[in-house]
Design a protein around this motif. Structure first.
Motif, PDB file in Angstrom:
ATOM      1  N   GLU A  43    -112.976  99.337  55.235  1.00  0.00           N
ATOM      2  CA  GLU A  43    -113.740  99.313  56.487  1.00  0.00           C
ATOM      3  C   GLU A  43    -114.553  98.032  56.613  1.00  0.00           C
ATOM      4  OE1 GLU A  43    -115.159 100.133  60.167  1.00  0.00           O
ATOM      5  OE2 GLU A  43    -113.543 101.204  59.131  1.00  0.00           O
ATOM      6  N   HIS A  52    -118.291  99.715  65.578  1.00  0.00           N
ATOM      7  CA  HIS A  52    -119.285 100.503  64.824  1.00  0.00           C
ATOM      8  C   HIS A  52    -119.173 100.306  63.323  1.00  0.00           C
ATOM      9  CE1 HIS A  52    -120.237 102.279  68.635  1.00  0.00           C
ATOM     10  NE2 HIS A  52    -119.006 102.748  68.764  1.00  0.00           N
ATOM     11  N   TYR A  72    -120.515 102.770  60.244  1.00  0.00           N
ATOM     12  CA  TYR A  72    -119.495 103.445  59.446  1.00  0.00           C
ATOM     13  C   TYR A  72    -119.589 103.031  57.973  1.00  0.00           C
ATOM     14  CZ  TYR A  72    -115.030 105.800  58.564  1.00  0.00           C
ATOM     15  OH  TYR A  72    -114.052 106.635  58.098  1.00  0.00           O
TER      16      TYR A  72
END
Length: 179
Positions: free
Chosen positions: A141, A148, A152
């Motif tokens: 990620e 976002h 996250y």
């Protein structure tokens, strides 16, 4: 031998944030014959950093100097550095090594660690798919930087820290508390 000290140009710990939890950087060091770094690697930060730092070896070993004592981290161990704590750790190229790491900060970071009973220091018994999977998800990620992303990453970091804390809940596994 490669010796790394943080240069001001690439410091992520000095970036201001008003976030409760913020992932500054995350990655994996691979050292040895099949690693990205082929020579011995030492990280030196005599004044530490302004963020928290977790090391989690997944292959080989990491030699750590903590308060004038030398320790060896192996698979299943992890280390937590608190802000401004001196950092010195090494990987020998004679064996293949891989180690996840994450740097984070935020106004709720210390209270989160405290609520999980994770102090600065060295811990044993964290080997498992949950911890490795949590690190892998966070690294992915962080690298993708999708919508976002920061929020996250903070959620994935919380999950990672919970996984690490769960490995310690059944026994007193801390080798050394330094905070």
């Amino acid at each position: 031998m490669l010796i790394h000290t943080d240069s001001e140009q690439f410091r992520t710990d000095t970036t201001p944030t008003d976030a409760a939890l913020f992932v500054c950087s995350v990655g994996i060091n691979t050292v040895g014959r099949s690693g990205a770094v082929k020579s011995d690697l030492t990280i030196l930060r005599p004044q530490g950093r302004q963020d928290f730092h977790v090391l989690y070896p997944i292959k080989g070993h990491c030699t750590v100097l903590l308060e004038s004592k030398q320790y060896t981290l192996s698979v299943g161990d992890f280390l937590i550095y608190y802000p401004r704590q001196a950092q010195q750790y090494s990987f020998a190229a004679a064996e293949d090594n891989a180690c996840y790491w994450v740097h984070f900060k935020g106004h709720a970071a210390e209270s989160l660690l405290s609520s999980l009973s994770l102090e600065a220091g060295l811990y044993h018994g964290a080997d498992g798919e949950d911890v490795g999977g949590a690190f892998s998800a966070l690294l992915r990620e962080f690298s993708l930087k999708r919508t976002h992303h920061a929020t996250y990453c903070a959620a994935l970091l919380t999950a990672l820290l919970c996984c690490l804390a769960r490995t310690q809940s059944s026994a007193e596994s801390a080798v050394s508390e330094l905070h």
